[in-house]
Motif scaffolding. Structure first.
Motif, PDB file in Angstrom:
ATOM      1  N   GLN A 173      10.522   4.259  -8.576  1.00 61.54           N
ATOM      2  CA  GLN A 173       9.298   5.456  -8.217  1.00 61.54           C
ATOM      3  C   GLN A 173      10.387   6.756  -8.778  1.00 61.54           C
ATOM      4  O   GLN A 173       9.344   7.587  -8.970  1.00 61.54           O
ATOM      5  N   ARG A 174      11.022   7.157  -7.567  1.00 64.13           N
ATOM      6  CA  ARG A 174      11.788   8.517  -7.505  1.00 64.13           C
ATOM      7  C   ARG A 174      12.823   8.846  -8.748  1.00 64.13           C
ATOM      8  O   ARG A 174      13.281   9.948  -8.374  1.00 64.13           O
ATOM      9  N   ARG A 184      -4.456   3.237  -9.481  1.00 68.27           N
ATOM     10  CA  ARG A 184      -3.441   2.181  -8.751  1.00 68.27           C
ATOM     11  C   ARG A 184      -4.870   1.302  -7.165  1.00 68.27           C
ATOM     12  O   ARG A 184      -4.267   0.143  -6.657  1.00 68.27           O
ATOM     13  N   MET A 185      -5.835   1.599  -7.275  1.00 66.92           N
ATOM     14  CA  MET A 185      -6.610   1.453  -6.420  1.00 66.92           C
ATOM     15  C   MET A 185      -6.865  -0.429  -7.617  1.00 66.92           C
ATOM     16  O   MET A 185      -6.268  -1.382  -6.521  1.00 66.92           O
ATOM     17  N   MET A 198       0.840  -1.588   0.328  1.00 71.92           N
ATOM     18  CA  MET A 198      -0.187   0.322  -0.086  1.00 71.92           C
ATOM     19  C   MET A 198       1.226   1.347  -0.033  1.00 71.92           C
ATOM     20  O   MET A 198       1.004   2.250  -0.578  1.00 71.92           O
ATOM     21  N   TRP A 199       2.386   1.090   0.926  1.00 70.46           N
ATOM     22  CA  TRP A 199       3.097   2.192   0.616  1.00 70.46           C
ATOM     23  C   TRP A 199       3.248   2.695  -0.892  1.00 70.46           C
ATOM     24  O   TRP A 199       3.526   3.332  -1.109  1.00 70.46           O
ATOM     25  N   PHE A 200       4.028   1.479  -1.305  1.00 68.51           N
ATOM     26  CA  PHE A 200       4.757   1.801  -2.825  1.00 68.51           C
ATOM     27  C   PHE A 200       3.222   2.305  -3.645  1.00 68.51           C
ATOM     28  O   PHE A 200       4.027   3.089  -4.445  1.00 68.51           O
ATOM     29  N   VAL A 201       2.400   1.790  -3.878  1.00 66.23           N
ATOM     30  CA  VAL A 201       0.959   1.911  -4.970  1.00 66.23           C
ATOM     31  C   VAL A 201       1.321   3.430  -4.316  1.00 66.23           C
ATOM     32  O   VAL A 201       0.622   4.154  -5.601  1.00 66.23           O
ATOM     33  N   THR A 202       0.876   4.024  -3.431  1.00 60.96           N
ATOM     34  CA  THR A 202       0.372   5.106  -2.688  1.00 60.96           C
ATOM     35  C   THR A 202       1.965   6.105  -2.980  1.00 60.96           C
ATOM     36  O   THR A 202       1.290   7.041  -2.254  1.00 60.96           O
ATOM     37  N   TRP A 203       2.900   5.399  -2.712  1.00 62.36           N
ATOM     38  CA  TRP A 203       4.122   6.884  -3.025  1.00 62.36           C
ATOM     39  C   TRP A 203       3.907   7.264  -2.144  1.00 62.36           C
ATOM     40  O   TRP A 203       4.493   8.628  -1.816  1.00 62.36           O
ATOM     41  N   GLY A 204       3.197   6.316  -0.844  1.00 57.96           N
ATOM     42  CA  GLY A 204       3.295   7.037   0.889  1.00 57.96           C
ATOM     43  C   GLY A 204       2.576   7.837   1.031  1.00 57.96           C
ATOM     44  O   GLY A 204       2.696   8.378   2.403  1.00 57.96           O
ATOM     45  N   ASP A 205       1.966   8.252   0.520  1.00 61.10           N
ATOM     46  CA  ASP A 205       1.069   9.579   0.533  1.00 61.10           C
ATOM     47  C   ASP A 205      -0.405   9.048   0.814  1.00 61.10           C
ATOM     48  O   ASP A 205      -1.096   9.168   1.322  1.00 61.10           O
ATOM     49  N   TRP A 206      -0.764   7.540   0.666  1.00 58.80           N
ATOM     50  CA  TRP A 206      -1.486   6.559   1.437  1.00 58.80           C
ATOM     51  C   TRP A 206      -2.882   7.519   0.720  1.00 58.80           C
ATOM     52  O   TRP A 206      -3.772   7.425   1.510  1.00 58.80           O
TER      53      TRP A 206
END
Length: 465
Positions: A432-433, A79-80, A1-9
């Motif tokens: 990702q970054r 993302r979902m 979940m952290w990776f799929v949302t880039w840590g922003d949830w």
């Protein structure tokens, strides 16, 4: 979940190249297959002035209810959908593991630890976490292709055990979806259905019990009816696939590179590939590259472990593009070791479940192996082998937990799992970054983290105010 949302949830955020399936779903509802050019971007195939994608319709079919109900959410579902596909994948992996276990006794602490290590390796210790880090159209195609392949595996193993037409029909549906998400992965499921079709047809014609010992497929009340279900599933899946290709490009080729916009700008690349996506002469290079030991580069900045960029070429392959990649032994050593242990069970056929899983393990490996012949070498293509690895590794867990050296082997698997998690999370974070298309704010955030870690490790002076 952290990776799929880039840590922003945040699960409903726009990203680069994530609106294609929404656009294709709307096109299907309106009776055509072309999409607006901004939905496909640089990956467009232009034919008769219209823009098409080479991606399958599977994920777009999943989008149809969403685009009908939620009118203003186009481009926000990726993302979902990636998260759902990843969750389904891990649930199926655990279900397959439980199917391989022949005893009904309660799990010991050691067995539960081994099961957890298996799930950890299949999740954030595999190339799956690399895909989840960017919700690209390519990545979603692979994630859903693998998820449906493992759903197919669960259904087909249930069919071998109970011989119910309902299980076979369900497997046929999952095979259709897997193939129309990612044809290489889905090809393995179709091959498994073909084996079932041949075995049951022979039973109906010869009145024998062909396959009962090798596949542990018991008597089927109406083998001809079940053979028809398997055969019809193959025919419908391939018929729709080639029909869609012809409707788009007036050719049965799914990837007619002569219409690829990118190659139109660089005709030398079209010449290098001879206008074909697959080449048999690429297979040796693909094999030694993806199963070699040169799958990671070390750098002096966090997270230190970077993808390899130099492939090992054998002969004169027609490779067009070499992107960053890792290898199965380097980045997924825990799954690979478990898969090797599990494969011995398929050879020996020590129990019914191992004999039932023979066909799906082999066909998924063959289907995923098609990627060795492609013109591109890239990290995401390792996922084509993922369903076969999961099936074989689940078998390996079942064999390992009953062995005499289970404790020692569990310790080894734990060490290899730690390596797998470290490498794959590093690869995903870098992709990702640091790679193309990352938001400037995320790039800055990542660079600040690198600088902070570097100061801590080297005890450098604090930055000026």
């Amino acid at each position: 979940m952290w990776f799929v949302t880039w840590g922003d949830w945040k699960f409903f955020e726009p990203e680069d190249f994530c609106g294609f399936y929404d656009a294709l779903a709307r096109s299907i509802l309106h009776g055509h297959l072309d999409v607006p050019r901004d939905a496909i971007g640089v990956e467009a195939f232009t034919f008769e002035g219209r823009a098409y994608g080479y991606f399958g319709i599977g994920p777009a079919l999943l989008r149809i209810p969403l685009v009908l109900i939620f009118k203003n959410m186009d481009g926000l579902w990726s993302r979902m959908m990636m998260m759902i596909a990843g969750t389904v994948t891990l649930l199926c992996a655990y279900r397959i593991l439980r199917l391989f276990r022949t005893n009904s006794r309660s799990d010991t602490n050691g067995q539960r630890l081994l099961h957890s290590l298996f799930i950890l390796s299949a999740g954030i210790g595999s190339t799956a976490i690399f895909l989840i880090g960017r919700s690209f159209t390519y990545h979603e195609a692979l994630m859903w292709g693998g998820a449906f392949a493992l759903l197919f595996t669960c259904s087909i193993l249930d069919y071998f055990r109970r011989r119910r037409s309902k299980s076979l029909i369900l497997a046929a549906i999952f095979s259709f979806m897997s193939f129309h998400c990612r044809p290489t992965i889905g090809a393995g499921t179709l091959m498994a259905l073909l084996v079932i079709f041949v075995v049951l047809t022979w039973r109906a014609m010869a009145g024998s019990q062909t396959g009962q010992s090798f596949f542990a497929l018991g008597p089927v009340v109406n083998p001809l009816r079940h053979a028809f279900i398997a055969g019809a599933a193959i025919a419908v899946t391939l018929g729709i696939y080639f029909g869609i290709n012809y409707a788009k490009f007036r050719t049965f080729d799914a990837v007619p590179l002569q219409y690829y916009d990118f190659y139109s700008e660089f005709p030398k690349r079209l010449k290098a590939t001879e206008g074909k996506q697959l080449h048999l002469k690429n297979i040796p290079t693909g094999l030694v590259t993806y199963f070699g030991l040169h799958g990671v580069r070390l750098k002096d900045k966090f997270p230190w472990f970077y993808l390899e960029e130099e492939a090992t070429f054998i002969g004169a392959p027609a490779n067009d593009l070499i992107e960053g990649f890792s290898t199965v032994p380097v980045s997924m050593p825990s799954l690979l070791l478990l898969a090797i242990i599990g494969s011995t069970g398929f050879v020996v056929g020590s129990s019914d479940i191992f004999r039932r899983a023979r066909v799906v393990a082999v066909t998924l490996l063959i289907g995923g192996g098609i990627v060795f012949a492609t013109v591109c070498i890239t990290e995401r293509y390792l996922y084509d082998l993922f369903p076969a690895l999961v099936v074989c590794a689940a078998a390996g867990v079942a064999r390992l937990e009953c062995g005499r050296h289970a404790a020692a082997m569990t310790s080894l698997i734990a060490m290899l799992s730690a390596i797998s998690v470290t490498l794959n999370c590093s690869f995903s974070l870098i992709n990702q970054r640091e790679n193309l298309g990352a938001p400037p704010a995320k790039i800055a955030e990542h660079e600040h983290l690198q600088e902070s870690i570097n100061r801590i490790l080297h005890r450098g002076p604090p930055p000026p105010d």
